[in-house]
Motif scaffolding. Structure first.
Motif, short mmCIF file in Angstrom:
data_model
loop_
_atom_site.label_atom_id
_atom_site.label_comp_id
_atom_site.label_asym_id
_atom_site.label_seq_id
_atom_site.Cartn_x
_atom_site.Cartn_y
_atom_site.Cartn_z
N ALA A 133 35.01 -22.04 -2.30
CA ALA A 133 34.65 -22.88 -3.19
C ALA A 133 33.94 -22.12 -4.17
N LYS A 134 34.78 -21.32 -4.48
CA LYS A 134 34.99 -20.28 -5.77
C LYS A 134 36.26 -19.93 -6.05
N GLY A 135 36.96 -20.92 -5.47
CA GLY A 135 38.34 -20.80 -6.55
C GLY A 135 38.94 -19.21 -5.55
N TYR A 136 38.34 -18.86 -4.65
CA TYR A 136 39.42 -18.14 -4.40
C TYR A 136 40.09 -18.39 -3.64
N LEU A 137 41.73 -17.13 -3.45
CA LEU A 137 42.18 -17.02 -2.58
C LEU A 137 41.39 -15.81 -1.24
N ALA A 138 41.89 -16.59 0.43
CA ALA A 138 41.31 -15.49 1.10
C ALA A 138 42.73 -15.45 2.14
N ARG A 139 43.16 -14.60 2.91
CA ARG A 139 43.80 -14.60 4.39
C ARG A 139 43.17 -13.42 4.99
N ALA A 140 44.08 -13.58 6.78
CA ALA A 140 43.36 -12.56 7.85
C ALA A 140 44.65 -12.37 8.04
N GLU A 141 44.83 -11.06 8.30
CA GLU A 141 45.57 -10.58 9.20
C GLU A 141 45.13 -9.95 10.72
N SER A 142 45.91 -9.75 11.49
CA SER A 142 45.61 -9.04 12.45
C SER A 142 45.88 -8.26 12.82
N LEU A 143 45.09 -6.79 13.00
CA LEU A 143 46.43 -5.34 12.48
C LEU A 143 45.79 -4.72 13.45
N ASP A 144 46.34 -3.71 14.45
CA ASP A 144 46.22 -2.57 15.28
C ASP A 144 46.36 -1.33 14.71
N VAL A 145 44.97 -0.56 14.80
CA VAL A 145 44.65 0.51 13.78
C VAL A 145 45.47 1.84 13.72
N THR A 146 45.69 1.37 15.02
CA THR A 146 46.51 3.16 15.60
C THR A 146 48.58 3.00 15.44
N ASP A 147 48.66 1.64 15.09
CA ASP A 147 49.80 1.68 15.01
C ASP A 147 50.26 1.49 13.09
N SER A 148 50.73 2.87 13.51
CA SER A 148 51.18 3.50 11.67
C SER A 148 52.39 2.06 11.34
N ALA A 149 53.51 1.72 11.91
CA ALA A 149 54.15 0.74 11.32
C ALA A 149 53.70 -0.20 11.20
N ALA A 150 52.93 -0.75 11.67
CA ALA A 150 52.01 -2.41 11.56
C ALA A 150 51.40 -1.90 10.04
N ILE A 151 50.88 -0.76 10.00
CA ILE A 151 49.47 -0.79 8.88
C ILE A 151 50.51 -0.77 7.53
N ASN A 152 52.27 -0.08 7.63
CA ASN A 152 52.81 0.59 6.47
C ASN A 152 53.67 -0.68 6.13
N ALA A 153 53.86 -1.55 7.41
CA ALA A 153 54.76 -3.14 7.42
C ALA A 153 53.40 -4.14 6.50
N LEU A 154 52.09 -3.82 6.76
CA LEU A 154 51.35 -4.67 5.91
C LEU A 154 50.80 -4.52 4.70
N ALA A 155 50.64 -2.65 3.74
CA ALA A 155 50.65 -2.75 2.92
C ALA A 155 51.59 -2.76 2.24
N GLN A 156 53.09 -2.78 2.30
CA GLN A 156 53.52 -3.24 2.03
C GLN A 156 54.27 -4.79 1.48
N ALA A 157 53.53 -5.52 2.81
CA ALA A 157 53.49 -7.16 1.59
C ALA A 157 52.61 -6.98 1.16
N LEU A 158 51.79 -6.79 1.08
CA LEU A 158 50.53 -7.26 -0.39
C LEU A 158 50.26 -6.45 -1.22
N PRO A 159 50.08 -7.07 -2.55
CA PRO A 159 49.74 -5.94 -3.44
C PRO A 159 49.30 -4.87 -3.59
N ALA A 160 48.92 -4.24 -4.69
CA ALA A 160 47.71 -2.83 -4.05
C ALA A 160 46.82 -3.23 -4.80
#
Length: 197
Positions: free
Chosen positions: A1-28
């Protein structure tokens, strides 16, 4: 309603590879809130290695891995605010429920928060934590012996009430904003006076 974009991602916080992949896929990120956590109530003498490891891995190691993974780009950008969700259980021992693994994990979150704050302060990354009391959430309703526990907790709380999720969210919002620009390495306790007595 306010014009913001939102997205949801599933993430296993014990999985370093998954965390790093998501972090690199997003802007800082400008703001990171680490809020994953679990608890079980098991006396220490009956606690299995698997139960101990699971709570420590999610509550403490998961926060470290998430902070590390997303902070790399924050550090490159030279800005960011990280807020970890600790607990008053990192400062006191809860009664009557036996949860030594949870208490130890949250004490670790508090010290990890301070350690990262010192390491990253000169690179303009602030790291703080919130240490809530018992919060009324759907998870609480599923506790075994819930009425007895809540009554005992309220007896030990000077304000005679539990917290609400929005009260913790408002502290997170403050720590994420420039209004808290001088604050890093702090653990803000929001406990209705519980840890004072």
């Amino acid at each position: 309603a306010k014009g913001y974009l939102a997205r949801a991602e599933s993430l296993d916080v014990t999985d370093s590879a998954a965390i790093n992949a998501l972090a690199q896929a997003l802007p800082a990120l400008d703001i990171l809130v680490c809020n994953a956590g679990i608890v079980t109530n098991t006396p220490a003498e009956h606690m299995t290695d698997e139960e101990w490891d699971n709570v420590i891995n999610i509550n403490l190691t998961g926060i470290f891995k998430t902070c590390r993974g997303f902070a790399r780009q924050m550090l490159d950008a030279g800005r960011g605010s990280i807020i970890n969700i600790g607990s008053m259980s990192g400062q006191i021992v809860n009664v009557p429920q036996p949860q030594c693994h949870y208490n130890a994990s949250k004490a670790g979150v508090h010290h990890l928060t301070k350690s990262l704050a010192v390491e990253w302060a000169q690179r303009h990354i602030r790291v703080n934590a919130v240490a809530p009391t018992y919060i009324e959430t759907p998870l609480l309703k599923n506790l075994e012996n819930q009425d007895h526990l809540v009554n005992q907790w309220l007896d030990m709380t000077p304000a005679k009430r539990m917290g609400q999720a929005h009260e913790i969210a408002s502290i997170v919002q403050f720590l994420a904003s420039d209004a808290s620009s001088l604050i890093t390495g702090s653990i803000i306790t929001a406990d209705a006076g519980y840890t004072c007595i």
